[in-house]
Design an enzyme around this catalytic site. Structure first.
Site, PDB file in Angstrom:
ATOM      1  N   ILE A 248       0.845  -1.206   0.000  1.00 43.79           N
ATOM      2  CA  ILE A 248       0.000   0.000   0.000  1.00 43.79           C
ATOM      3  C   ILE A 248       0.878   1.253   0.000  1.00 43.79           C
ATOM      4  CG2 ILE A 248      -1.915   1.178   1.140  1.00 43.79           C
ATOM      5  CD1 ILE A 248      -2.538  -1.560   2.541  1.00 43.79           C
TER       6      ILE A 248
ATOM      7  N   ASP B  93      12.133   2.455   5.267  1.00 45.44           N
ATOM      8  CA  ASP B  93      11.712   1.049   5.196  1.00 45.44           C
ATOM      9  C   ASP B  93      12.908   0.172   5.544  1.00 45.44           C
ATOM     10  OD1 ASP B  93      10.640  -1.556   4.218  1.00 45.44           O
ATOM     11  OD2 ASP B  93       9.077  -0.287   3.349  1.00 45.44           O
ATOM     12  N   ASN B  94      12.661  -0.912   6.273  1.00 47.99           N
ATOM     13  CA  ASN B  94      13.763  -1.836   6.580  1.00 47.99           C
ATOM     14  C   ASN B  94      13.761  -3.037   5.634  1.00 47.99           C
ATOM     15  OD1 ASN B  94      11.657  -3.382   7.465  1.00 47.99           O
ATOM     16  ND2 ASN B  94      12.397  -3.640   9.564  1.00 47.99           N
TER      17      ASN B  94
ATOM     18  N   SER C   3      -7.295  -0.725  10.260  1.00 47.82           N
ATOM     19  CA  SER C   3      -7.882  -1.842   9.521  1.00 47.82           C
ATOM     20  C   SER C   3      -9.323  -2.056   9.961  1.00 47.82           C
ATOM     21  CB  SER C   3      -7.063  -3.095   9.832  1.00 47.82           C
ATOM     22  OG  SER C   3      -7.760  -4.250   9.451  1.00 47.82           O
TER      23      SER C   3
ATOM     24  N   TYR D 155      -2.449  -9.367  15.835  1.00 53.02           N
ATOM     25  CA  TYR D 155      -2.304  -8.325  14.804  1.00 53.02           C
ATOM     26  C   TYR D 155      -3.421  -7.296  14.948  1.00 53.02           C
ATOM     27  CZ  TYR D 155      -3.097  -6.009  10.361  1.00 53.02           C
ATOM     28  OH  TYR D 155      -3.346  -5.054   9.412  1.00 53.02           O
TER      29      TYR D 155
ATOM     30  N   LYS E  96      -3.671  -2.953  16.066  1.00 48.92           N
ATOM     31  CA  LYS E  96      -4.388  -1.829  15.431  1.00 48.92           C
ATOM     32  C   LYS E  96      -5.310  -1.144  16.443  1.00 48.92           C
ATOM     33  CE  LYS E  96      -2.572  -2.428  11.380  1.00 48.92           C
ATOM     34  NZ  LYS E  96      -1.473  -1.543  10.979  1.00 48.92           N
TER      35      LYS E  96
ATOM     36  N   ASN F 287      -3.594 -14.435   1.892  1.00 43.43           N
ATOM     37  CA  ASN F 287      -4.760 -13.666   1.447  1.00 43.43           C
ATOM     38  C   ASN F 287      -5.292 -14.177   0.117  1.00 43.43           C
ATOM     39  OD1 ASN F 287      -2.930 -11.189   2.934  1.00 43.43           O
ATOM     40  ND2 ASN F 287      -5.018 -11.598   3.612  1.00 43.43           N
ATOM     41  N   LEU F 288      -6.569 -13.895  -0.103  1.00 41.68           N
ATOM     42  CA  LEU F 288      -7.281 -14.512  -1.216  1.00 41.68           C
ATOM     43  C   LEU F 288      -6.678 -14.201  -2.596  1.00 41.68           C
ATOM     44  CD1 LEU F 288      -9.713 -16.138  -2.209  1.00 41.68           C
ATOM     45  CD2 LEU F 288     -11.002 -14.003  -2.301  1.00 41.68           C
TER      46      LEU F 288
ATOM     47  N   ARG G 158     -16.326  -9.936   1.392  1.00 43.57           N
ATOM     48  CA  ARG G 158     -15.461  -8.843   1.842  1.00 43.57           C
ATOM     49  C   ARG G 158     -15.613  -7.647   0.915  1.00 43.57           C
ATOM     50  NH1 ARG G 158     -15.356 -11.979   5.263  1.00 43.57           N
ATOM     51  NH2 ARG G 158     -13.617 -12.886   6.427  1.00 43.57           N
TER      52      ARG G 158
ATOM     53  N   ASP H 256     -12.392 -16.434  10.846  1.00 45.56           N
ATOM     54  CA  ASP H 256     -12.991 -15.664   9.743  1.00 45.56           C
ATOM     55  C   ASP H 256     -14.425 -15.257  10.070  1.00 45.56           C
ATOM     56  OD1 ASP H 256     -10.907 -15.546   7.986  1.00 45.56           O
ATOM     57  OD2 ASP H 256     -11.658 -17.102   6.620  1.00 45.56           O
TER      58      ASP H 256
HETATM   59  P1  NAD Z   1       3.583  -4.539   3.490  1.00 48.54           P
HETATM   60  O1  NAD Z   1       4.176  -5.605   4.355  1.00 48.54           O
HETATM   61  O2  NAD Z   1       3.620  -4.716   2.018  1.00 48.54           O
HETATM   62  O3  NAD Z   1       4.245  -3.129   3.849  1.00 48.54           O
HETATM   63  C1  NAD Z   1       4.779  -2.828   5.113  1.00 48.54           C
HETATM   64  C2  NAD Z   1       6.181  -2.243   4.897  1.00 48.54           C
HETATM   65  O4  NAD Z   1       6.727  -1.883   6.156  1.00 48.54           O
HETATM   66  C3  NAD Z   1       7.161  -3.234   4.262  1.00 48.54           C
HETATM   67  O5  NAD Z   1       7.814  -2.606   3.168  1.00 48.54           O
HETATM   68  C4  NAD Z   1       8.139  -3.583   5.386  1.00 48.54           C
HETATM   69  O6  NAD Z   1       9.420  -3.873   4.885  1.00 48.54           O
HETATM   70  C5  NAD Z   1       8.089  -2.310   6.216  1.00 48.54           C
HETATM   71  N1  NAD Z   1       8.391  -2.484   7.647  1.00 48.54           N
HETATM   72  C6  NAD Z   1       7.876  -3.376   8.516  1.00 48.54           C
HETATM   73  N2  NAD Z   1       8.374  -3.190   9.740  1.00 48.54           N
HETATM   74  C7  NAD Z   1       9.249  -2.140   9.658  1.00 48.54           C
HETATM   75  C8  NAD Z   1      10.074  -1.464  10.573  1.00 48.54           C
HETATM   76  N3  NAD Z   1      10.141  -1.817  11.875  1.00 48.54           N
HETATM   77  N4  NAD Z   1      10.836  -0.432  10.136  1.00 48.54           N
HETATM   78  C9  NAD Z   1      10.795  -0.049   8.835  1.00 48.54           C
HETATM   79  N5  NAD Z   1      10.027  -0.654   7.917  1.00 48.54           N
HETATM   80  C10 NAD Z   1       9.254  -1.676   8.319  1.00 48.54           C
HETATM   81  O7  NAD Z   1       2.073  -4.330   4.001  1.00 48.54           O
HETATM   82  P2  NAD Z   1       0.882  -3.511   3.333  1.00 48.54           P
HETATM   83  O8  NAD Z   1      -0.134  -4.478   2.855  1.00 48.54           O
HETATM   84  O9  NAD Z   1       1.403  -2.472   2.423  1.00 48.54           O
HETATM   85  O10 NAD Z   1       0.274  -2.840   4.648  1.00 48.54           O
HETATM   86  C11 NAD Z   1       0.702  -1.571   5.088  1.00 48.54           C
HETATM   87  C12 NAD Z   1       0.000  -1.227   6.375  1.00 48.54           C
HETATM   88  O11 NAD Z   1      -1.422  -1.323   6.175  1.00 48.54           O
HETATM   89  C13 NAD Z   1       0.310  -2.172   7.533  1.00 48.54           C
HETATM   90  O12 NAD Z   1       0.381  -1.423   8.714  1.00 48.54           O
HETATM   91  C14 NAD Z   1      -0.883  -3.089   7.562  1.00 48.54           C
HETATM   92  O13 NAD Z   1      -1.116  -3.618   8.839  1.00 48.54           O
HETATM   93  C15 NAD Z   1      -2.010  -2.155   7.151  1.00 48.54           C
HETATM   94  N6  NAD Z   1      -3.158  -2.864   6.581  1.00 48.54           N
HETATM   95  C16 NAD Z   1      -2.983  -3.709   5.507  1.00 48.54           C
HETATM   96  C17 NAD Z   1      -4.079  -4.402   4.996  1.00 48.54           C
HETATM   97  C18 NAD Z   1      -3.894  -5.356   3.838  1.00 48.54           C
HETATM   98  O14 NAD Z   1      -4.799  -6.169   3.617  1.00 48.54           O
HETATM   99  N7  NAD Z   1      -2.812  -5.302   3.095  1.00 48.54           N
HETATM  100  C19 NAD Z   1      -5.348  -4.237   5.562  1.00 48.54           C
HETATM  101  C20 NAD Z   1      -5.504  -3.367   6.631  1.00 48.54           C
HETATM  102  C21 NAD Z   1      -4.395  -2.673   7.137  1.00 48.54           C
HETATM  103  N1  UFG Z   2     -10.081 -17.060   1.548  1.00 43.82           N
HETATM  104  C1  UFG Z   2     -10.237 -18.309   0.970  1.00 43.82           C
HETATM  105  N2  UFG Z   2      -9.094 -18.968   0.596  1.00 43.82           N
HETATM  106  C2  UFG Z   2      -7.848 -18.461   0.770  1.00 43.82           C
HETATM  107  C3  UFG Z   2      -7.713 -17.189   1.360  1.00 43.82           C
HETATM  108  C4  UFG Z   2      -8.851 -16.521   1.750  1.00 43.82           C
HETATM  109  O1  UFG Z   2     -11.347 -18.799   0.795  1.00 43.82           O
HETATM  110  O2  UFG Z   2      -6.864 -19.143   0.413  1.00 43.82           O
HETATM  111  C5  UFG Z   2     -11.301 -16.305   1.933  1.00 43.82           C
HETATM  112  C6  UFG Z   2     -11.393 -15.995   3.410  1.00 43.82           C
HETATM  113  O3  UFG Z   2     -12.013 -17.063   4.090  1.00 43.82           O
HETATM  114  C7  UFG Z   2     -12.227 -14.706   3.393  1.00 43.82           C
HETATM  115  C8  UFG Z   2     -11.800 -14.017   2.087  1.00 43.82           C
HETATM  116  O4  UFG Z   2     -11.240 -15.048   1.274  1.00 43.82           O
HETATM  117  O5  UFG Z   2     -13.592 -15.022   3.297  1.00 43.82           O
HETATM  118  C9  UFG Z   2     -10.754 -12.924   2.290  1.00 43.82           C
HETATM  119  O6  UFG Z   2      -9.660 -13.445   3.031  1.00 43.82           O
HETATM  120  P1  UFG Z   2      -8.272 -12.644   3.141  1.00 43.82           P
HETATM  121  O7  UFG Z   2      -7.339 -13.502   3.916  1.00 43.82           O
HETATM  122  O8  UFG Z   2      -7.823 -12.177   1.807  1.00 43.82           O
HETATM  123  O9  UFG Z   2      -8.675 -11.330   3.948  1.00 43.82           O
HETATM  124  P2  UFG Z   2      -9.359 -11.159   5.387  1.00 43.82           P
HETATM  125  O10 UFG Z   2     -10.668 -10.468   5.176  1.00 43.82           O
HETATM  126  O11 UFG Z   2      -9.358 -12.414   6.135  1.00 43.82           O
HETATM  127  O12 UFG Z   2      -8.334 -10.180   6.120  1.00 43.82           O
HETATM  128  C10 UFG Z   2      -7.769  -9.034   5.478  1.00 43.82           C
HETATM  129  C11 UFG Z   2      -6.377  -8.803   6.028  1.00 43.82           C
HETATM  130  C12 UFG Z   2      -6.459  -8.410   7.481  1.00 43.82           C
HETATM  131  C13 UFG Z   2      -7.362  -7.224   7.634  1.00 43.82           C
HETATM  132  C14 UFG Z   2      -8.718  -7.496   7.040  1.00 43.82           C
HETATM  133  C15 UFG Z   2      -9.566  -6.262   7.068  1.00 43.82           C
HETATM  134  O13 UFG Z   2      -5.585  -9.960   5.895  1.00 43.82           O
HETATM  135  O14 UFG Z   2      -5.194  -8.032   7.909  1.00 43.82           O
HETATM  136  O15 UFG Z   2      -8.566  -7.921   5.681  1.00 43.82           O
HETATM  137  O16 UFG Z   2      -8.911  -5.195   6.492  1.00 43.82           O
HETATM  138  F1  UFG Z   2      -7.522  -6.955   8.945  1.00 43.82           F
END
Ligand code: NAD
Ligand code: UFG
Length: 337
Positions: A12, A31-32, A124, A149, A153, A199-200, A231, A295
């Site tokens: 993101i 970023d690390n 989230s 996790y 948040k 993730n899906l 979702r 879930d």
């Molecule tokens: P991502 O893992 O792709 O990005 C996170 C980045 O942070 C990575 O580049 C990682 O290298 C860096 N990082 C982690 N720990 C660090 C540290 N201590 N110092 C410096 N860099 C660090 O994840 P994303 O999907 O881009 O998610 C970004 C944010 O959004 C996260 O906080 C995540 O919890 C939140 N979020 C993601 C989702 C999702 O479904 N992807 C949903 C809800 C919230």
């Molecule tokens: N699913 C499958 N098969 C898979 C993976 C997922 O059927 O192999 C289903 C899950 O059961 C769910 C849907 O697809 O019904 C979405 O699952 P994801 O794992 O992609 O996403 P979640 O909604 O479980 O969770 C995601 C992030 C969380 C975040 C949440 C809300 O992983 O970190 O969305 O933002 F908190």
């Protein structure tokens, strides 16, 4: 504005950096690379046609982080850095509390020290917990996560509310993301998880490339139109645009804004699978598996507040999300050959 983006090389974060640059902001990435690759930063610059400053450091390294603020006049921080794998957080809770909570507190202390009091935080939909009815509205209670996790948040949101109550000079936006998928339409940046995806859509993508045999659909006996989980999937470029709007809002308002970033529409697992089949042009194998522990049957966002306060609304459809995901995945595959 001069925007420091923690986790800016991640999924993101990278898309948000592009949006920021395209909207006239300057970007400093911290970023690390614990879950991303440095090449992503070059790709961000390539798409936006503009340079960013990169610090390859951990946000928990107070001295290194202080140097970033020493060397730059930072107006605002968009804070993505953290771990995000729900299942891993259940097995390794301390890893998650250490990075997500300690990282955020160190960052906030350094920001306070340098007089930078504007933050946009990646929260989230998970903060709504298992009890709230759908659609989720920002006024609902958010104090019951189902895994470590999710608790990070909930806790970070509370830390930021407490900070704002104590120090009214702070401007804070808590952005509650629903399910971000897709990739930049250029195909240059996207989601590229290591190992077997949790993730899906990343999982479906690997079935589409042939790396994995078939998708396990976690349950088809939920009380949803086709029995599979529902979702609110949102294109990552829409989500990124929401950050620029939130930044504009935070620059004009003190206090804490809590806002959902979703489309307001729910899609089932099978709907996403079939949309991906249309994107990649062939059928994808799947098997019905038992429900996945923890879930929820269905959740999606009420998007009224984002529209009214930020003037932001998601534009991309599920078809476009799958098309852009496939475009990125295909390109990665071709590059690896
Ligand atoms: P991502 O893992 O792709 O990005 C996170 C980045 O942070 C990575 O580049 C990682 O290298 C860096 N990082 C982690 N720990 C660090 C540290 N201590 N110092 C410096 N860099 C660090 O994840 P994303 O999907 O881009 O998610 C970004 C944010 O959004 C996260 O906080 C995540 O919890 C939140 N979020 C993601 C989702 C999702 O479904 N992807 C949903 C809800 C919230
Ligand atoms: N699913 C499958 N098969 C898979 C993976 C997922 O059927 O192999 C289903 C899950 O059961 C769910 C849907 O697809 O019904 C979405 O699952 P994801 O794992 O992609 O996403 P979640 O909604 O479980 O969770 C995601 C992030 C969380 C975040 C949440 C809300 O992983 O970190 O969305 O933002 F908190």
């Amino acid at each position: 504005m001069n925007v420091l983006v923690t986790g800016g090389a991640g999924f993101i974060g990278s898309h948000t950096c592009v949006e920021l640059l395209e909207n006239g902001h300057d970007v400093i990435i911290v970023d690390n690379f614990s879950n991303s690759k440095q090449i992503c930063v070059e790709r961000i610059e390539q798409i936006a046609g503009k340079k960013v400053q990169l610090y390859s450091i951990d946000i928990r390294d107070r001295a290194a982080l202080s140097r970033v603020f020493e060397e730059n006049s930072v107006d605002c921080v968009i804070h993505f850095a953290g771990y995000k794998a729900v299942g891993e957080s259940v097995k390794l809770p301390l890893k998650y509390y250490q990075n997500n909570i300690t990282g955020t507190i160190t960052l906030l202390e350094v920001m306070e020290q340098y007089g930078c009091r504007m933050m946009v935080f990646s929260s989230s939909a998970t903060v709504y917990g298992p009890e709230n009815p759908i659609p989720y509205v920002e006024t609902m209670k958010t104090n019951e996560a189902t895994n470590p996790y999710g608790w990070t948040k909930v806790m970070i949101e509370q830390i930021l509310r407490d900070l704002s109550a104590a120090q009214p000079a702070w401007s804070i936006a808590l952005l509650r993301y629903f399910n971000p998928i897709g990739a930049h339409p250029s195909g240059l940046i996207g989601e590229d998880p290591q190992g077997i995806p949790n993730n899906l859509v990343p999982y479906i993508a690997k079935v589409a490339t042939g790396e994995l045999e078939s998708l396990g659909v976690f349950g088809n006996d939920y009380d949803t139109p086709d029995g599979t989980g529902v979702r609110d999937y949102i294109h990552v470029v829409d989500l990124a645009a929401g950050h620029v709007k939130a930044l504009d809002y935070a620059a004009r308002h003190k206090g804490v804004l809590e806002v959902n970033l979703g489309t307001g529409r729910g899609s089932s697992v099978l709907e996403i699978l079939h949309a991906y089949e249309r994107a990649c042009g062939h059928e994808l194998a799947y098997q019905i598996k038992p429900r996945r522990a923890g879930d929820l049957p269905a959740f999606y966002a009420d998007t009224t507040k984002a529209k009214e306060l930020l003037g932001w609304e998601a534009r991309f459809t599920i078809e476009e999300m799958c098309r852009d995901s496939w475009n990125f995945v295909k390109r990665q595959m071709e590059e690896a050959e």
